[in-house]
Design a protein around this motif. Structure first.
Motif, PDB file in Angstrom:
ATOM      1  N   GLN A 100     -18.383-113.933 -45.580  1.00 52.29           N
ATOM      2  CA  GLN A 100     -16.923-113.904 -45.413  1.00 52.29           C
ATOM      3  C   GLN A 100     -16.534-113.324 -44.049  1.00 52.29           C
ATOM      4  O   GLN A 100     -15.603-113.805 -43.385  1.00 52.29           O
ATOM      5  CB  GLN A 100     -16.307-113.064 -46.536  1.00 52.29           C
ATOM      6  N   LEU A 101     -17.272-112.296 -43.602  1.00 52.92           N
ATOM      7  CA  LEU A 101     -16.990-111.697 -42.285  1.00 52.92           C
ATOM      8  C   LEU A 101     -17.239-112.693 -41.152  1.00 52.92           C
ATOM      9  O   LEU A 101     -16.473-112.775 -40.189  1.00 52.92           O
ATOM     10  CB  LEU A 101     -17.866-110.451 -42.079  1.00 52.92           C
ATOM     11  N   GLN A 161     -17.056-115.979 -41.401  1.00 52.40           N
ATOM     12  CA  GLN A 161     -15.990-116.987 -41.422  1.00 52.40           C
ATOM     13  C   GLN A 161     -14.714-116.453 -40.781  1.00 52.40           C
ATOM     14  O   GLN A 161     -14.024-117.150 -40.028  1.00 52.40           O
ATOM     15  CB  GLN A 161     -15.712-117.402 -42.871  1.00 52.40           C
ATOM     16  N   GLN A 162     -14.429-115.164 -41.071  1.00 54.22           N
ATOM     17  CA  GLN A 162     -13.230-114.565 -40.470  1.00 54.22           C
ATOM     18  C   GLN A 162     -13.364-114.487 -38.947  1.00 54.22           C
ATOM     19  O   GLN A 162     -12.399-114.722 -38.204  1.00 54.22           O
ATOM     20  CB  GLN A 162     -13.015-113.164 -41.051  1.00 54.22           C
ATOM     21  N   LEU A 216     -12.815-117.997 -37.549  1.00 53.67           N
ATOM     22  CA  LEU A 216     -11.389-118.343 -37.592  1.00 53.67           C
ATOM     23  C   LEU A 216     -10.612-117.606 -36.499  1.00 53.67           C
ATOM     24  O   LEU A 216      -9.713-118.164 -35.853  1.00 53.67           O
ATOM     25  CB  LEU A 216     -10.814-118.004 -38.975  1.00 53.67           C
ATOM     26  N   ALA A 217     -10.981-116.314 -36.291  1.00 48.90           N
ATOM     27  CA  ALA A 217     -10.305-115.529 -35.240  1.00 48.90           C
ATOM     28  C   ALA A 217     -10.583-116.128 -33.859  1.00 48.90           C
ATOM     29  O   ALA A 217      -9.699-116.191 -32.999  1.00 48.90           O
ATOM     30  CB  ALA A 217     -10.776-114.073 -35.298  1.00 48.90           C
TER      31      ALA A 217
END
Length: 324
Positions: free
Chosen positions: A7-8, A10-11, A14-15
């Motif tokens: 999840q980190l 992917q974040q 995205l950032a």
């Protein structure tokens, strides 16, 4: 644990995507805001691309045996044959010697004299007299080389020249100045100085106008004389301009224009008047040795470019002013 790490990641992705979008939007905004300036910039880019960079593809004929019927791409390659021919020619040393001597002579007298004239004009307080002197000194710059040489011949002609008339009036014998090879470098250089000194001094005059007047006032209050003010304020103030112009002059030391040399050249002064540019003209245009002429020109330009790099590096290392 693994799920949290995924999840980190992917974040973070995205950032990064969001940051790229934001940066692209900012770039588009800046481009749109300065669109007029880019349109103006486009015109010189097109000019230099068409007239200065696109013709460079023809430099390859220096390594080919160029045949007009086969064109540039169809002519056979010969490697460095033309360069070897030029380096081994009996006139190679003479061409290099004359080119360097004329250029160095022009640099030695052509760099300081416009500075001295600009200093004299800067110190001249009579505005009317200064304008007259400036106009007279600028005028020769707008006269063509053909007219300049015609005026020179008018003065030094062995049959009807003014100079020979004065010599004869004082009991001397008429002299054919251009027939003597020893006179060519002096006549070429000093006639060039006469034509260009006023225009060259204009740049230094403009640079002197940028020196803060408070420095002169402070030096005057401290009791500094005129020459001390020139030495400690004016010359340091225009030093960047002097360095830049000197670098450009040294970078073109192998580029003696062929037009004026050809106009002043005679059969009897070839020993000192034949330079690389005139030899290129005769080889390429008159004798149709296009590839050989291109090789000589390429050699000339490489030397100029190398000198420009070296002198610029020395100027950057010694002082704080350089072209880049």
């Amino acid at each position: 644990m693994a799920k949290a790490k995924s999840q980190l990641d992917q974040q973070a992705i995205l950032a990064q995507i969001e940051a790229n979008r934001s940066g692209w939007k900012e770039t588009k905004k800046r481009l749109k805001k300065s669109a007029g300036l880019y349109v103006i910039l486009l015109l010189p880019i097109i000019y230099f691309g068409i007239w200065h960079y696109w013709p460079m593809y023809g430099v390859q004929i220096a390594f080919k045996d160029f045949l007009p019927g086969s064109g540039i791409w169809g002519s056979p390659w010969v490697g460095f044959e033309h360069f070897e021919r030029f380096f081994n020619a009996y006139y190679f040393e003479r061409l290099i010697r004359n080119t360097l001597a004329i250029s160095a002579y022009g640099l030695i007298v052509g760099v300081p004299l416009p500075i001295i004239l600009a200093l004299m004009l800067n110190e001249l307080r009579n505005k009317k007299l200064r304008n007259i002197v400036q106009t007279i000194s600028y005028a020769p710059h707008f006269i063509s080389v053909v007219v300049i040489v015609g005026m020179l011949l008018f003065f030094i002609s062995p049959t009807s020249g003014v100079v020979n008339g004065v010599i004869e009036m004082w009991g001397g014998e008429r002299i054919d100045f251009l027939a003597d090879p020893n006179n060519f470098w002096h006549l070429f250089t000093w006639s060039g100085i006469w034509q260009s000194i006023g225009w060259s001094s204009l740049i230094y005059t403009a640079a002197m106008a940028g020196v803060p007047p408070e420095q002169y006032e402070a030096a005057y209050i401290d009791g500094a004389g005129k020459f001390r003010r020139i030495w400690h304020i004016t010359l340091p103030g225009i030093r960047p301009t002097i360095v830049i112009l000197a670098i450009l002059a040294v970078g073109g030391i192998m580029s003696v224009g062929f037009e004026k040399v050809l106009l002043m050249q005679t059969g009897s002064n070839l020993e000192t008047s034949e330079v690389i540019s005139t030899y290129m003209y005769k080889s390429g245009i008159l004798n149709a040795q296009y590839s050989f002429s291109a090789a000589v020109g390429l050699f000339n330009n490489i030397i100029n470019f190398a000198l420009l790099i070296v002198v610029n590096a020395i100027a950057r290392k010694v002082g704080e002013t350089s072209l880049w």
